[in-house]
Design a protein around this motif. Sequence first.
Motif, short mmCIF file in Angstrom:
data_model
loop_
_atom_site.label_atom_id
_atom_site.label_comp_id
_atom_site.label_asym_id
_atom_site.label_seq_id
_atom_site.Cartn_x
_atom_site.Cartn_y
_atom_site.Cartn_z
N ASP A 142 0.82 -1.21 0.00
CA ASP A 142 0.00 0.00 0.00
C ASP A 142 0.85 1.26 0.00
N VAL A 143 1.88 1.28 0.85
CA VAL A 143 2.75 2.44 0.97
C VAL A 143 4.19 1.96 1.07
N VAL A 144 5.06 2.59 0.28
CA VAL A 144 6.50 2.32 0.38
C VAL A 144 7.21 3.65 0.55
N ALA A 145 8.09 3.72 1.55
CA ALA A 145 8.83 4.94 1.83
C ALA A 145 10.32 4.61 1.93
N THR A 146 11.15 5.43 1.34
CA THR A 146 12.60 5.20 1.40
C THR A 146 13.30 6.46 1.89
N ARG A 147 14.42 6.25 2.59
CA ARG A 147 15.23 7.37 3.09
C ARG A 147 16.63 6.86 3.38
N ASP A 148 17.59 7.31 2.60
CA ASP A 148 19.00 6.95 2.80
C ASP A 148 19.19 5.44 2.91
N GLY A 149 18.56 4.69 2.01
CA GLY A 149 18.72 3.25 1.99
C GLY A 149 17.76 2.51 2.89
N GLU A 150 17.05 3.22 3.77
CA GLU A 150 16.06 2.60 4.65
C GLU A 150 14.76 2.41 3.88
N VAL A 151 14.14 1.25 4.03
CA VAL A 151 12.88 0.95 3.34
C VAL A 151 11.80 0.67 4.38
N VAL A 152 10.70 1.42 4.29
CA VAL A 152 9.56 1.23 5.18
C VAL A 152 8.34 0.87 4.35
N VAL A 153 7.63 -0.17 4.78
CA VAL A 153 6.39 -0.58 4.12
C VAL A 153 5.24 -0.39 5.10
N VAL A 154 4.16 0.21 4.62
CA VAL A 154 2.98 0.41 5.46
C VAL A 154 1.77 -0.19 4.75
N GLU A 155 1.04 -1.03 5.46
CA GLU A 155 -0.20 -1.60 4.94
C GLU A 155 -1.38 -0.90 5.60
N LEU A 156 -2.38 -0.57 4.82
CA LEU A 156 -3.52 0.22 5.30
C LEU A 156 -4.78 -0.63 5.40
N LYS A 157 -5.50 -0.46 6.50
CA LYS A 157 -6.81 -1.08 6.68
C LYS A 157 -7.63 -0.20 7.61
N ARG A 158 -8.93 -0.25 7.45
CA ARG A 158 -9.80 0.54 8.33
C ARG A 158 -9.65 0.09 9.78
N THR A 159 -9.60 -1.22 9.99
CA THR A 159 -9.48 -1.76 11.33
C THR A 159 -8.45 -2.88 11.35
N MET A 160 -7.98 -3.19 12.53
CA MET A 160 -7.04 -4.29 12.69
C MET A 160 -7.77 -5.61 12.49
N ASN A 161 -7.26 -6.45 11.59
CA ASN A 161 -7.87 -7.76 11.36
C ASN A 161 -6.82 -8.76 10.92
N LEU A 162 -7.23 -10.01 10.76
CA LEU A 162 -6.29 -11.06 10.42
C LEU A 162 -5.65 -10.84 9.06
N THR A 163 -6.44 -10.36 8.10
CA THR A 163 -5.90 -10.12 6.76
C THR A 163 -4.74 -9.12 6.82
N LEU A 164 -4.92 -8.07 7.61
CA LEU A 164 -3.87 -7.06 7.75
C LEU A 164 -2.62 -7.65 8.41
N LEU A 165 -2.82 -8.44 9.44
CA LEU A 165 -1.68 -9.07 10.12
C LEU A 165 -0.91 -9.99 9.18
N LEU A 166 -1.63 -10.76 8.38
CA LEU A 166 -0.97 -11.66 7.43
C LEU A 166 -0.22 -10.88 6.36
N GLN A 167 -0.79 -9.77 5.92
CA GLN A 167 -0.10 -8.92 4.95
C GLN A 167 1.19 -8.37 5.56
N GLY A 168 1.10 -7.93 6.80
CA GLY A 168 2.28 -7.38 7.47
C GLY A 168 3.39 -8.41 7.58
N VAL A 169 3.04 -9.62 7.96
CA VAL A 169 4.05 -10.69 8.08
C VAL A 169 4.67 -10.98 6.73
#
Length: 222
Positions: free
Chosen positions: A29-56
């Motif tokens: 959903d979101v990718v952010a980079t800064r000086d070689g650092e990579v951050v990934v952010v997954e977006l969901k309205r609420t915390m749920n199993l699908t979001l947790l599995l995506q994060g893993v």
Amino acid sequence: MQETELYGPVKEFLTRLGFDVKGEVSGCDVVATRDGEVVVVELKRTMNLTLLLQGVDRQRMTDSVYLAVAAPKNSRQRRWQECLRLCRMLGLGVITVTRRRQGDWVEVVTDPEPYQPRRSAGRRLRLLQEFNERSGDYNVGGSTRRPLMTAYREEALQIARYLERRGPSRLRDIRTGVGGEKTDSILQNNVYGWFTRLSRGVYALTPMGEKALSTYQSFLQP
């Protein structure tokens, strides 16, 4: 708040921190980079199993994975706190977005870090004490909406059966006959309403106690 409405506030937040941010990159959903650092952010309205599995799954790309959700109405709610604990165990960060008139508020609730559970000596002691004080295995694991046999209830039933057989009795005689460590407090606190105090140090069984003996008959040893 829809998932797409989370993107703007999260992007603005990361941009202020010096990241270059882009949406929907290689399934993220979101990718952010800064000086070689990579951050990934997954977006969901609420915390749920699908979001947790995506994060893993995203942890295969980077260690810095965050789950962004709309802020819960009550951050002290037990379910929310349990979700946060699970995210910490999985090494996932959590970001919340709160919609406000003066502008959306983005908060990093927890960062992705190695998780080390805090052991509770007290809880371990109570667990083993409850286990050892039960005379047998009376409950079926996974049971819900049915009375469970605890060490406390088992001793209370033993007292009730003693009074059923002997009639009104003195506390010291009940204590000797039952041999339980909590006899005094069980009678005095009378949590279940099974006993009544006739006079100083003398107790008898109530109709509720008689009913309990019938209800829990299968748990009682002959």
